[in-house]
Design an enzyme around this catalytic site. Structure first.
Site, PDB file in Angstrom:
ATOM      1  N   HIS A  31      -3.622  -5.847   0.524  1.00 33.81           N
ATOM      2  CA  HIS A  31      -3.042  -5.982   2.068  1.00 33.81           C
ATOM      3  C   HIS A  31      -2.895  -7.391   2.195  1.00 33.81           C
ATOM      4  O   HIS A  31      -3.787  -7.941   3.113  1.00 33.81           O
ATOM      5  CB  HIS A  31      -3.903  -5.162   2.721  1.00 33.81           C
ATOM      6  CG  HIS A  31      -3.594  -3.652   2.815  1.00 33.81           C
ATOM      7  ND1 HIS A  31      -2.666  -2.817   3.449  1.00 33.81           N
ATOM      8  CD2 HIS A  31      -4.221  -2.590   2.204  1.00 33.81           C
ATOM      9  CE1 HIS A  31      -2.570  -1.677   3.491  1.00 33.81           C
ATOM     10  NE2 HIS A  31      -3.786  -1.663   2.665  1.00 33.81           N
ATOM     11  N   GLU A  87      -0.886  -8.613   4.422  1.00 32.87           N
ATOM     12  CA  GLU A  87      -0.616  -8.709   5.645  1.00 32.87           C
ATOM     13  C   GLU A  87      -1.863  -8.343   6.721  1.00 32.87           C
ATOM     14  O   GLU A  87      -1.955  -8.779   7.804  1.00 32.87           O
ATOM     15  CB  GLU A  87       0.539  -7.491   6.156  1.00 32.87           C
ATOM     16  CG  GLU A  87      -0.097  -6.226   6.514  1.00 32.87           C
ATOM     17  CD  GLU A  87      -0.765  -5.294   5.190  1.00 32.87           C
ATOM     18  OE1 GLU A  87      -0.597  -4.360   5.185  1.00 32.87           O
ATOM     19  OE2 GLU A  87      -0.977  -5.916   3.982  1.00 32.87           O
ATOM     20  N   CYS A 131       0.872  -1.279   0.024  1.00 32.96           N
ATOM     21  CA  CYS A 131       0.091  -0.060  -0.095  1.00 32.96           C
ATOM     22  C   CYS A 131       0.839   1.346   0.070  1.00 32.96           C
ATOM     23  O   CYS A 131       1.540   1.614  -1.025  1.00 32.96           O
ATOM     24  CB  CYS A 131      -0.898  -0.010   1.212  1.00 32.96           C
ATOM     25  SG  CYS A 131      -2.364   1.289   0.776  1.00 32.96           S
TER      26      CYS A 131
END
Length: 1355
Positions: free
Chosen positions: A1310, A1312, A1182
């Site tokens: 994302h 993560e 990001c």
């Protein structure tokens, strides 16, 4: 000082210009031919220092768009009026007022400081418009144009380019009010002039205090201080007051009534009615925390007892005046309430709610909206509030890094049978927050003599003056300028830095340190004066005015002391902890000031640098327990009429009648889709969200309950739900309260919780309580809520009240009417969740009649009352029938559902609420993208009248619908029977009903409803979806690029055809099991630097993902690197650049972050060396992806700056929060090795994620060398540029870039926040089986495991 101008075009996009022109035409009948725009950057530096070539080059790089140097100019504007038609042309420039430094400037100068441009001390950005009109604009028309393009509180017109930021304003001197000489008359005068909201009792009390007890004249600072601190907003006089109800003195105050629920049911409660949030017992939780909070250090596992906290409040008055700013600061204030609990707490997630008047959407007719209603000039209209308030709250949460995970919204404006207009002209802006704390920090400690008083956070500004007293008035009773002055302005990035230092102090104890915070309170109503008195009570303190950091040299003592400037806390610490707190704050770049010391004399004293004491108040006099006020409450007889359908609907067939009713109800704001709200707000940041608003294959906004995880390691967490049913209150306040509690519980029951007795609630009351007939309604609601909760075994442990919910509106004859808002109670539950993976969602999941059964649980026991329902609202009625009350049945149903949830016997479930049973079924069908065949028993002989069918399908009595497997039917029915829950089998999920004779050959699933075998409704899912989405779609057109809004609707209708159709996920690999010995292996593990910048918010989830893969992750700030406290040396094999909003996205996303690396030679060398090593890898997600592109790390080195690919503003024109489909392509990327060919879902949240390159040859090179390894795809796995599959509008579906050697990978989405299976909002069975269940890591853990494999291969 010198101010130099720099120009960049355009300032706003083409679609924003089109919207502006349309608004000018619609609202003011102004015809505009064209508008050109540019930014002007006003840069200040000392007269004796001219920027040298290097400094100017750095500044130009920061301010300009890298690939558009032609659109940037030094000293020379792009906007020119022509010589022949200047009559019809005008240049209008608006920008910040000179007297205070803006958030933009604070971030911009912070960037400059990081880029060795500390000589620049202020940068203010203005917007310039070259307007070409059909005819010359009058002064009035120019003013109307200005209204649409600027915020008059913080901005002003620049008639000429500014030459200086100096305003010449001198701070106002302290004024003393002659109370000793003139008595009460002096206070009455200042009360009116300053809008202090003193009532008769206040005036008598304070006249006596100064004239007889203190025997001195108060300063204007003290009067203002007392006015805020003792307003209804702050003191809650009504809830603490004596109540005479229908002539009889009540034996309990409202507070006692509410608190008695907790007295009856105290189970699990830790903090209640005594702090900024409430708290209940949670779980012993394994956490991952940096070893040190004052320097770069490794993340280590630890354990803590982790109570759950919850707070909820409203920001109604400010949101009505300035919707965006009011809502953003409402969110910010609530966030500070969350972290200021005990000795500091941990923010996790937010909840929201918006109630507004009739929307009156231009060009979109809602037949129940009264077009004759007028609205006050000093307040925003309901449509603007609905859009801009949600924008403000969303923007603040996005930048702060708090996900919004559940909410509500409704619109109401109607004339009751008694002729009274009721409408939310004064809106509700509700903000709730759930989080955790360390059990060791539950209780604030008491002040001691010599302790240090600290103010932490943003500087003082002239904003939020008098918000406490203004919020305590009926809208229209105050001067307009005072109203507007009471609104605050938010700075989410500052709020996040403030939150980080509180979190740092809280977490310092995990690994053997000490939390230096003795006590913490957030600054809110009443400003510094209120919070500083509160934190030193009862001992008193000396506070030094000149130590309070100010961002405006023109502020008076009263403004510094009283303004509610945001993002500020008061802390109390011991003197020996000053150095530690200073180091924490310097690392996080947060301003702090040690403003005073605790004295022990019981006096709050404010001392100026000249020794004057404008505040010298004995705390026992101004914060003492004041005498209660008395309120007389009398019931007013209600004038109610039974609900009737229009005659033309009664004479037609049942299907025609039903279709008209449903078409109206589905378009009501409270019933239809809320997609326009959820797509613009982050719902996954932190990586701790287990269940948010969207469910099913199409990510449909239909939710029961929100769930967060205690951490990344286990399955424990917390659940929260909301109940609110205000319109029922027009019939009966008691029924409204019963249904509100009931809705909260029938939403909550789908999560697996520890025990019903553990459920605690926040109760928020929004009412015009002091007006005739209203206070007694609130009283009735409180009594009923008490009785229901006591019987259920749950309790209220906190909440807030807003009791001036009325506004004056102009009438057509020139007079004014007082318009009361519907009285509203919002109940927010929160409770420990023992298994976050068991939550049941509303989306249908089974495939056919043969394996599915639909059960209907009717807690209304077939009464089917419809008073106060959505149906009555859309026919401009209220009705007169009350819902069925059966608290034991409600409790039994909750217990039964809990048993079924824990035994995993329910595949889908949803409560009955707004819109009735038919809406429940529709939402389950649409969210699962599956057809339904329903056949309800005809218990009311509906052949005689369609009204009985209408009541059956639209009644909003409590209830629920379950989808279960047919093989489990008997065991489920037995359990429901065991709890005496009335249950009916009413149909089946039907994914293969396209063979039905009624489908006209369509291949779509159908939604079919029969009553007593009589067909009532038969519709294709796509047509049903269009009806349900329509109002949301119309609102979306007003807040995003219409081209993309239309694209989303088009694609949604293509997808909403049934059979459970959705993304076709495919996982081409197996993931390795996670080691059970991660903590023991950490010292030998490869090291990865998780690097964050000011404003980053994705560091914890990034560290957790790497930790799970076997890394030792380090918490590294850019401050650590710039100060030389840590080197990016040989010990680190990886760097991870995290997501978020570095510097609040000022100067474009990641530009400031990139500049701080690029323009610092020592740091730049470290990064270049790291990049050049062959034993390293990097991952940017990001904001980190945007950074890697700006640094030139991807796709490869050596690209000319003007050709370097970038990630720029989304084509939709806004922040996009989506669950997207991506395909992993063959590529050199080492971190994606073995994942090629997989199609997976992943969270995506960004405002600037659109890949852009001016050079097509580079784009071709990226494709030829497979340097975009992750691409956006549609449901069929095909690369797409279609919105919203591709949320940013990026060409070729590029969602990532990698280097040619594959070691460096930048991804916009994302992984993560998606590396654990329970983080996925939708996971199809094939993926779930592949990974081994929702309690296992998801397919995305492979990225981080691949990084570990790469590091292992080096050895």
């Amino acid at each position: 000082m010198t101010i130099q101008q720099f120009y960049r075009k355009p300032a706003i996009s083409e679609y924003e210009i089109k919207l502006l022109k349309n608004n000018l035409k619609k609202q003011h009948n102004i015809d505009i031919e064209s508008i050109e725009t540019e930014y002007c950057f006003n840069v200040q530096y000392p007269d004796n220092h001219k920027l040298n070539e290097s400094e100017q080059s750095t500044l130009v790089w920061l301010l300009s768009e890298t690939f558009e140097p032609k659109n940037f100019s030094i000293d020379k504007s792009f906007l020119k009026t022509t010589t022949t038609t200047t009559e019809n042309e005008i240049i209008i420039e608006v920008g910040p007022r000179m007297n205070f430094t803006t958030t933009y400037s604070s971030n911009a100068t912070s960037i400059c400081k990081s880029c060795n441009l500390s000589i620049i001390d202020r940068i203010e950005r203005s917007r310039r418009y070259l307007v070409k009109s059909v005819s010359k604009l009058s002064e009035k028309q120019i003013d109307q144009f200005l209204e649409l393009i600027h915020d008059r509180m913080t901005e002003c017109l620049y008639p000429t380019p500014i030459k200086s930021f100096d305003t010449g304003i001198i701070p106002k001197a302290v004024v003393y009010i002659p109370v000793v000489e003139e008595g009460r008359a002096a206070l009455e005068r200042v009360n009116k002039e300053m809008g202090l909201a003193f009532d008769e009792q206040d005036l008598a009390l304070y006249t006596d205090l100064f004239q007889n007890q203190l025997k001195r004249n108060p300063s204007d600072v003290e009067c203002f201080d007392i006015g805020q601190s003792n307003s209804e907003h702050s003191r809650h006089w009504f809830f603490n007051g004596k109540l005479i109800v229908d002539g009889n003195m009540s034996d309990k105050t409202l507070f006692q009534i509410v608190k008695n629920t907790l007295k009856a049911n105290p189970q699990n409660s830790l903090i209640a009615f005594s702090d900024n949030s409430s708290s209940i017992k949670g779980f012993k939780t394994k956490v991952l925390i940096p070893k040190s909070q004052i320097e770069a250090s490794e993340y280590l596992e630890g354990e803590r007892e982790q109570p759950i906290i919850f707070t909820a409040e409203t920001h109604n008055f400010p949101t009505g005046i300035a919707p965006f700013e009011g809502a953003e600061t409402g969110t910010g204030g609530r966030l500070r309430d969350t972290h200021a609990t005990g000795r500091g707490s941990l923010v996790v997630a937010g909840t929201v709610g918006y109630c507004v008047g009739n929307l009156n959407i231009p060009g979109y007719e809602l037949p129940w909206e009264n077009k004759e209603y007028n609205y006050p000039d000093n307040m925003a209209n309901p449509l603007k509030i609905e859009i801009e308030a949600s924008n403000g709250a969303s923007d603040y949460g996005n930048k702060f890094g708090e996900p919004v995970i559940i909410g509500f919204t409704r619109s109401y404006g109607n004339t009751l049978p008694n002729g009274e207009r009721r409408e939310w002209i004064k809106p509700i802006m509700f903000s709730g927050g759930i989080g955790f704390m360390d059990e060791r920090h539950l209780k604030k400690e008491q002040p001691e003599i010599g302790m240090v008083v600290v103010k932490a956070g943003g500087p003082a500004y002239r904003i939020g003056m008098g918000g406490g007293s203004a919020s305590s008035m009926v809208g229209g009773d105050n001067k307009h300028e005072l109203d507007f002055s009471a609104v605050q302005r938010g700075d989410a990035e500052m709020g996040q830095k403030l939150n980080r230092i509180v979190r740092s102090c809280v977490e310092s104890e995990i690994h053997g340190g000490c939390n230096p915070i003795v006590s913490v309170h957030d600054q809110g109503a009443g400003g510094a004066g209120n919070v500083l008195k509160e934190i030193v009570d009862p001992l008193g303190a000396k506070i030094y005015l000149d130590r309070i950091i100010s961002g405006d040299p023109t502020l008076s003592a009263m403004e510094i002391w009283g303004a509610e400037y945001q993002e500020n806390d008061a802390l109390l610490i011991k003197a020996e902890h000053k150095d530690y707190l200073k180091k924490v704050s310097e690392r996080e770049r947060l301003p702090i000031a040690f403003v005073g010391d605790v004295t022990g004399d019981g006096i709050a004293q404010l001392i100026t640098k000249d020794g004057e004491t404008p505040v010298n108040l004995p705390l026992d006099k101004v914060l003492q327990k004041m005498p209660p006020k008395t309120f007389v409450l009398d019931h007013v007889e209600k004038q109610l009429k039974p609900f009737t359908l229009p005659k033309e609907l009664l004479v037609g067939d049942h299907q025609t009648c039903f279709n008209e009713c449903l078409n109206r109800v589905l378009r009501l704001l409270s019933v239809g889709s809320k997609r326009f709200l959820i797509n613009k707000v982050d719902r996954a940041v932190t990586g701790l969200v287990a269940r948010q608003q969207c469910v099913g294959p199409l990510h449909t906004p239909v939710s029961n309950v929100a769930v967060i995880s205690s951490g990344y390691f286990g399955k424990s967490g917390a659940a929260t739900s909301i109940g609110e049913q205000p319109i029922k209150g027009f019939i009966s306040a008691k029924s409204m309260a019963y249904l509100t509690v009931g809705e909260a519980l029938t939403n909550l029951m789908w999560a697996s919780i520890t025990d019903l007795g553990d459920v605690k609630c926040s109760g928020n009351w929004m009412w015009a309580a002091k007006l005739k007939g209203e206070g007694v309604e609130l009283y009735d609601a409180a009594i009923e809520m008490h009785d229901v909760m006591v019987e259920l075994g749950i309790a209220i442990d906190g909440g807030k009240d807003s009791l001036s919910m009325a506004a004056k509106a102009p009438k057509s004859d020139g007079s004014q009417e007082l318009v009361k808002a519907p009285g509203a109670l919002v109940v927010s539950t929160y409770v420990p969740c023992d298994d976050i993976t068991l939550t049941v969602t509303p989306d249908l999941k089974l495939s056919s009649k043969d394996d599915s059964v639909i059960l209907y649980l009717d807690l209304g026991c077939a009464n089917n009352f419809i008073g106060g329902s959505a149906l009555t609202q859309v026919f401009n009625q209220v009705g007169n029938d009350e819902p069925h009350h059966n608290t034991p049945l409600l409790k039994n149903t909750f217990m039964a559902i809990q048993k079924l949830v824990k035994q995993q016997l329910i595949s889908a479930g949803h409560d009955r609420s707004d819109g009735g049973l038919i809406t429940t079924l529709i939402e389950m069908s649409l969210s699962g993208n599956r057809g339904l065949e329903i056949n309800l028993p005809d218990t009311h002989n509906s052949d005689q009248s369609p009204l009985s069918i209408i009541k059956l399908l639209f009644s909003e009595e409590l209830g629920a619908v379950l989808e279960i497997k047919k093989s489990n039917q008997q065991i489920v029915l037995d359990i429901l029977k065991q709890f005496n829950v009335p249950t009916q089998v009413i149909g089946n999920t039907s994914c293969n009903n396209n063979n039905n004779n009624n489908n006209n050959g369509s291949d779509e699933d159908l939604f079919i409803v029969k009553v007593g075998d009589k067909l009532i409704y038969n519709i294709k899912l796509s047509q049903l979806s269009k009806q349900w989405e329509e109002t949301s779609y119309q609102l979306e057109l007003l807040q995003a690029n219409p081209t993309f809004v239309e694209s989303e609707m088009k694609n949604l209708l293509k997808r909403a055809t049934g059979k459970g159709k959705g993304p076709n996920y495919n996982m081409t690999y197996k993931i390795s099991p996670i080691s059970k010995e991660l903590a023991l292996l950490a010292n030998k593990a490869p090291k990865v630097a998780v690097i964050r910048e000011e404003g980053s918010n994705g560091d914890r989830e990034m560290a957790a993902a790497f930790h799970f893969a076997g890394f030792q992750a380090f918490d590294v700030t850019m401050s650590d690197l710039l100060n030389g406290n840590i080197q990016l040396d040989e010990r680190f094999k990886g760097v991870a650049f995290v997501g978020g909003f570095s510097y609040g996205d000022v100067m474009d996303s990641a530009k400031g972050w990139a500049g701080s690396i690029r323009f610092n030679q020592q740091v730049s060398k470290q990064f270049d060396h790291f990049y050049g090593r062959n034993d390293t890898f990097s991952l940017g997600l990001c904001n980190g992806c945007q950074l890697m592109a700006l640094l030139g790390w991807v796709p490869y080195r050596g690209i000319e700056q003007t050709h370097q690919p970038r990630f720029i503003h989304n084509a939709s024109g806004r922040f996009e929060s989506r669950w997207v489909n991506v395909k992993i392509m063959p590529s050199p990327a080492l971190l994606l090795k073995g994942m090629e060919g997989s199609v997976l879902g992943v969270w995506s949240q960004h405002g600037e994620g659109r890949f852009w390159s001016e050079d097509q040859s580079i784009v071709n090179d990226i494709k030829a060398n497979n340097l975009s390894p992750i691409r956006y795809v549609d449901d069929d796995g095909e690369i797409t540029e279609s919105y919203p599959f591709n949320p940013s509008g990026t060409q070729e579906g590029f969602a990532s870039l990698c280097s040619k050697d594959g070691r460096h990978l930048a991804i916009m989405p994302h992984p993560e926040r998606s590396f654990l299976s329970w983080q996925w909002p939708f996971m199809p069975e094939n993926i779930k089986q592949n990974v081994g269940g929702l309690d296992q890591p998801s397919p995305w853990i492979k990225i981080f495991q691949n990084a570990k494999s790469f590091c292992d291969s080096l050895n």
